[in-house]
Design an enzyme around this catalytic site. Structure first.
Site, short mmCIF file in Angstrom:
data_model
loop_
_atom_site.label_atom_id
_atom_site.label_comp_id
_atom_site.label_asym_id
_atom_site.label_seq_id
_atom_site.Cartn_x
_atom_site.Cartn_y
_atom_site.Cartn_z
N TYR A 9 26.13 83.09 59.94
CA TYR A 9 26.13 83.05 58.48
C TYR A 9 24.77 82.69 57.89
O TYR A 9 24.41 83.21 56.83
CB TYR A 9 27.25 82.11 57.97
CG TYR A 9 28.61 82.75 58.16
CD1 TYR A 9 29.16 82.88 59.44
CD2 TYR A 9 29.33 83.27 57.11
CE1 TYR A 9 30.38 83.50 59.64
CE2 TYR A 9 30.55 83.89 57.30
CZ TYR A 9 31.08 84.00 58.56
OH TYR A 9 32.29 84.62 58.77
N ASN B 69 40.38 83.58 55.59
CA ASN B 69 40.97 84.87 55.23
C ASN B 69 42.39 84.67 54.72
O ASN B 69 42.93 83.56 54.80
CB ASN B 69 41.03 85.78 56.47
CG ASN B 69 39.70 86.44 56.79
OD1 ASN B 69 38.82 86.55 55.93
ND2 ASN B 69 39.55 86.86 58.03
N HIS C 21 29.03 79.59 54.45
CA HIS C 21 28.67 79.38 55.86
C HIS C 21 29.67 78.40 56.47
O HIS C 21 29.82 77.29 55.98
CB HIS C 21 27.25 78.83 55.94
CG HIS C 21 26.76 78.60 57.32
ND1 HIS C 21 27.38 79.09 58.45
CD2 HIS C 21 25.67 77.93 57.78
CE1 HIS C 21 26.72 78.73 59.53
NE2 HIS C 21 25.68 78.01 59.15
N HIS D 265 32.81 92.11 54.09
CA HIS D 265 33.22 91.41 52.86
C HIS D 265 32.31 91.74 51.67
O HIS D 265 32.03 90.88 50.84
CB HIS D 265 33.25 89.89 53.08
CG HIS D 265 34.24 89.44 54.10
ND1 HIS D 265 35.52 89.06 53.78
CD2 HIS D 265 34.15 89.31 55.45
CE1 HIS D 265 36.16 88.71 54.89
NE2 HIS D 265 35.35 88.85 55.92
FE1 HDE Z 1 32.82 86.38 58.76
N1 HDE Z 1 30.97 87.01 58.18
N2 HDE Z 1 32.30 86.62 60.68
N3 HDE Z 1 34.72 85.89 59.34
N4 HDE Z 1 33.38 86.17 56.86
C1 HDE Z 1 30.55 87.16 56.92
O1 HDE Z 1 28.46 86.44 56.12
C2 HDE Z 1 31.06 86.80 61.15
C3 HDE Z 1 35.17 85.78 60.62
C4 HDE Z 1 34.56 85.68 56.39
O2 HDE Z 1 32.71 85.71 50.29
C5 HDE Z 1 29.08 87.47 56.84
O3 HDE Z 1 27.52 86.07 54.10
C6 HDE Z 1 31.04 86.78 62.58
C7 HDE Z 1 36.44 85.12 60.66
C8 HDE Z 1 34.57 85.72 54.95
O4 HDE Z 1 30.61 85.69 50.92
C9 HDE Z 1 28.63 87.43 58.30
C10 HDE Z 1 32.33 86.58 62.96
C11 HDE Z 1 36.73 84.83 59.36
C12 HDE Z 1 33.34 86.25 54.58
C13 HDE Z 1 29.92 87.14 59.01
C14 HDE Z 1 33.14 86.48 61.76
C15 HDE Z 1 35.67 85.32 58.56
C16 HDE Z 1 32.61 86.51 55.79
C17 HDE Z 1 28.76 88.71 56.06
C18 HDE Z 1 32.90 86.50 64.37
C19 HDE Z 1 38.01 84.16 58.82
C20 HDE Z 1 32.85 86.51 53.17
C21 HDE Z 1 28.14 88.24 54.76
C22 HDE Z 1 32.26 85.52 65.18
C23 HDE Z 1 38.19 82.83 59.30
C24 HDE Z 1 32.24 85.29 52.56
C25 HDE Z 1 27.99 86.82 54.91
C26 HDE Z 1 31.81 85.57 51.13
C27 HDE Z 1 31.30 87.01 55.82
C28 HDE Z 1 29.96 87.01 60.35
C29 HDE Z 1 34.53 86.33 61.80
C30 HDE Z 1 35.69 85.20 57.13
C31 HDE Z 1 27.90 88.66 58.78
C32 HDE Z 1 29.81 86.96 63.45
C33 HDE Z 1 37.25 84.77 61.91
C34 HDE Z 1 35.70 85.29 54.03
O5 HDE Z 1 27.73 86.39 58.52
#
Ligand code: HDE
Length: 711
Positions: A376, A162, A353, A89
């Site tokens: 997060y 999402n 987060h 993202h």
């Molecule tokens: Fe994320 N995800 N994600 N994700 N995600 C991040 O956090 C992660 C997942 C989503 O505009 C990271 O600050 C793991 C699902 C959005 O700043 C990180 C898993 C969904 C955004 C991270 C998921 C999301 C992130 C990267 C599986 C939809 C952007 C930078 C367990 C429900 C937020 C950050 C923004 C961002 C980890 C799966 C949505 C690395 C480990 C499912 C919208 O922490």
């Protein structure tokens, strides 16, 4: 941090017209917003700078002197300007706004931001693509992140979702594998912002739980026309808990007021080159014009007793609850109405987060959600340089927050007390715990009963990977199915290893739908699979109309963008009449000429031009209008650029209108007539049909005919 919670009424409903006044109010509320108007240029230590043009030197042409603390401070700061981009993202844009609750929803949750009709809560929402780097193009085929921070009066609640309601994997431990596979390949860092490469398809073809989400990403949902035209989803099942302690399962939904609609594939490819900031620019410009982005927040509610009454597991993030089984109940409305003052300070430093929740909201045991609870905070520690990222203005709660956490990098709060522990008597025990209570009490986790052996295992109830993918496929309209077939063909066609193409077709697509598998196999020249490889019990719902974008078209033309093609001799009265009709429907027009120079209308008036055809190509618009005027029509008839403009708009299924003397131009293009190809003598004769066609977003029936037009 001030203890004064800003009144949202002071923030909301402002626009550029009132920007000066608006900013003054913000400056009073948020002392951290800096305005240098009328201020002297100084060093970071506050020293006024006399010369910002020249380094201190030994003589006019002499060496620079190390003692120049002003130059060294400036260059040092510059050298450290970048922070790591988000691992996923990374590419995103955000806006401020307000959430307004429709009613007192206390039967459902004790969360105070939902406790009263009309209650307003400030929000900050960031949209993003997943795969590409921070500088990648907006319109690539990808999932869009949809993350909202609610600055509630009980603390921050982040809904980090999402624009698709399911995810690729079921367990967090697979996330690094999935992200490595979809990101550019490790040996050459190719391709940027695309899933069309071997490692992605290798992974997903070996991971059947991804089948449903991959189908969504091959659909038009992955090509949004505008952030305002996307649905949003919390994905996981959450809990909402009321003051009596009654917990219900919920899925969160954002329903766009503008409707939901997408670009066509060829258009996205062109926009990626011609305006890589397409979605970001659209949101920025719309908000600056006072044309705000709006969504309704809704929930699907499932009583605790009904947890096991579905043919899928509520904890499985690869499943939706079909809206035909559980309707979405609307809770309130979000309006994004203010652009950030500074991209880095606000959008880039925003730390969302999934673990930021408030009393009345709680988690479930979805294993993907549980893993996210770790990730997060962990990611921000590196990205934002330590554990004090909550003190960065965009991340600070707007309610007071006091505790005994201290120190660490970049600490900003100056604590006045003498006790940094609890219990204490030196500071009379402050800050103190607040017992949980109906409203305004301390956070209390839902006392869910939990027991089990320590095992690494996947529940059998997570074992069906295809029935909902089939449901999604069955719910698509004919054009949407064609787009999906085209997307699989394009992506798999970029996969070099034929065995990966075959595996995806035979072991994934054939289990979703044999016709889908047949069409893709034929396009790729592969053997056509004759049977699925697994037996799947069909979903209890045969088809879900809520899944097809065709059922989300706006029906009106509000905020749609129309190009008016002009040249010298254009019929100025027709331009004015068309613009007036568009304005009445809150649609937007730009005057596009052969060059940026003004043109002279048929009656001799000078008409300013917004952009040249190559500066604002047809892919920036939803429709094209050619007003007529004998001389202008003659110019266009001889212009390859003008013809290309019209043919490209036609190819991308947009309404195209020709008036008066421009009508022969339409005939010369030799296009097959349809409901979006309009001609007439004056604006009144065509506008109704034009608005009708544009309200459907695109002229879908044209698709077969449009294939004959070169891209
Ligand atoms: Fe994320 N995800 N994600 N994700 N995600 C991040 O956090 C992660 C997942 C989503 O505009 C990271 O600050 C793991 C699902 C959005 O700043 C990180 C898993 C969904 C955004 C991270 C998921 C999301 C992130 C990267 C599986 C939809 C952007 C930078 C367990 C429900 C937020 C950050 C923004 C961002 C980890 C799966 C949505 C690395 C480990 C499912 C919208 O922490």
């Amino acid at each position: 941090m001030t203890d004064k919670t800003p009144k949202q009424s002071e923030l909301a409903g402002t626009d550029t017209v009132d920007r000066a006044n608006h900013n003054t109010k913000l400056d009073q509320l948020e002392a951290f917003r800096s305005d240098a108007t009328g201020e002297a240029l100084r060093t970071n230590q506050g020293v006024k700078i006399a010369d910002n043009q020249n380094t201190l030197k030994a003589g006019d042409r002499g060496p620079s002197l190390l003692e120049d603390f002003i130059m060294r401070e400036k260059i040092t700061h510059f050298d450290h300007e970048r922070i790591p981009e988000r691992i996923v993202h990374a590419r995103g844009a955000a806006a401020h706004g307000v959430f307004q609750s429709y009613a007192d929803h206390s039967w459902l949750t004790k969360a105070s931001f939902l406790s009263a009709e009309g209650k307003e809560t400030p929000v900050f929402t960031r949209f993003s693509t997943v795969q590409g780097s921070r500088g990648s193009a907006d319109t690539v085929r990808d999932v869009r992140g949809f993350a909202t921070k609610f600055y509630t009066d009980e603390g921050n609640f982040d809904l980090v979702g999402n624009n698709m309601p399911v995810f690729f994997i079921q367990d967090a431990i697979k996330f690094p594998d999935f992200v490595h596979a979809v990101k550019p390949e490790p040996h050459n860092e190719i391709p940027q912002a695309q899933s069309a490469h071997d490692s992605f398809w290798d992974f997903v073809s070996l991971t059947p739980e991804s089948a449903h989400m991959v189908l969504w990403t091959m659909s038009d949902r992955a090509l949004p026309r505008s952030y305002r035209a996307m649905e949003g989803f919390g994905v996981h099942t959450f809990r909402l808990i009321n003051a009596e302690g009654v917990s219900r399962f919920v899925k969160f939904h954002w329903k766009p007021v503008a409707g939901a609609f997408s670009l066509v594939w060829d258009e996205t490819l062109k926009i990626a080159g011609k305006d890589p900031d397409f979605n970001r620019r659209d949101m920025w410009e719309s908000i600056e014009m006072g044309d705000y982005f709006e969504w309704e927040l809704g929930v699907q509610v499932v009583e605790e007793a009904d947890e096991h009454s579905f043919d899928f597991d509520l904890l499985d993030p690869t499943k939706i609850i079909p809206e035909e089984l559980v309707p979405v109940q609307k809770l309130g409305k979000m309006t994004l109405n203010r652009n950030p003052d500074n991209f880095f300070a606000e959008t880039e430093q925003a730390a969302f987060h999934i673990g930021h929740i408030v009393p009345g909201i709680d988690f479930t045991n979805d294993p993907l959600l549980q893993g996210r609870l770790f990730s997060y905070t962990d990611t921000q520690l590196l990205r934002l340089g330590g554990p004090n990222f909550h003190e960065i203005p965009i991340n600070r709660p707007l309610c007071p927050f006091h505790n005994n956490q201290r120190d660490a990098f970049h600490r900003q709060t100056i604590h006045k007390g003498r006790a940094n522990y609890e219990p204490n008597s030196i500071d009379s025990g402050w800050p103190k715990e607040t017992p949980p209570a109906a409203q305004g009490g301390g956070f209390e986790s839902y006392p869910e009963r939990v027991e089990g052996h320590k095992i690494r295992n996947r529940s059998e109830s997570f074992g069906d990977h295809f029935s909902q993918a089939t449901l999604f496929w069955n719910s698509m309209s004919a054009p949407e199915k064609e787009h999906i077939i085209g997307a699989y063909t394009f992506e798999l066609g970029k996969v070099e290893r034929v065995f990966i193409r075959e595996r995806q077709v035979n072991e994934i697509l054939a289990n979703i739908d044999l016709e889908l598998a047949r069409r893709v196999a034929e396009n790729l020249g592969l053997p056509v699979p004759s049977a699925p490889t697994v037996t799947t019990k069909p979903s209890s719902v045969q088809s879900s109309p809520a899944l097809s974008l065709m059922n989300h078209v706006p029906g009106n033309i509000k905020s749609r963008k129309v190009a008016i093609l002009v040249a010298n001799g254009v019929d100025g009265a027709a331009v004015d009449a068309f613009k007036a009709r568009l304005a009445k429907e809150s649609a937007l027009a730009k005057i596009i000429g052969p060059s940026p120079a003004p043109v002279k209308t048929a009656d001799g008036t000078m008409l300013p031009v917004d952009a040249a055809m190559d500066g604002m190509p047809s892919v920036m618009f939803d429709a094209v209008f050619v007003p007529g005027g004998v001389d202008a029509a003659a110019v266009m008839a001889k212009s390859g650029e003008a013809k290309h403009y019209l043919l490209e708009a036609y190819k991308h299924l947009k309404p195209v209108v020709m008036l008066g003397a421009a009508r022969p131009l339409l005939a010369s293009l030799g296009l097959q007539p349809d409901a979006g190809l309009l001609e007439g003598d004056d604006v009144d004769a065509v506008f109704g049909a034009f608005a009708q066609a544009l309200g459907q977003h695109r002229v879908w029936d044209r698709e077969a005919a449009a294939e004959a037009i070169p891209a």
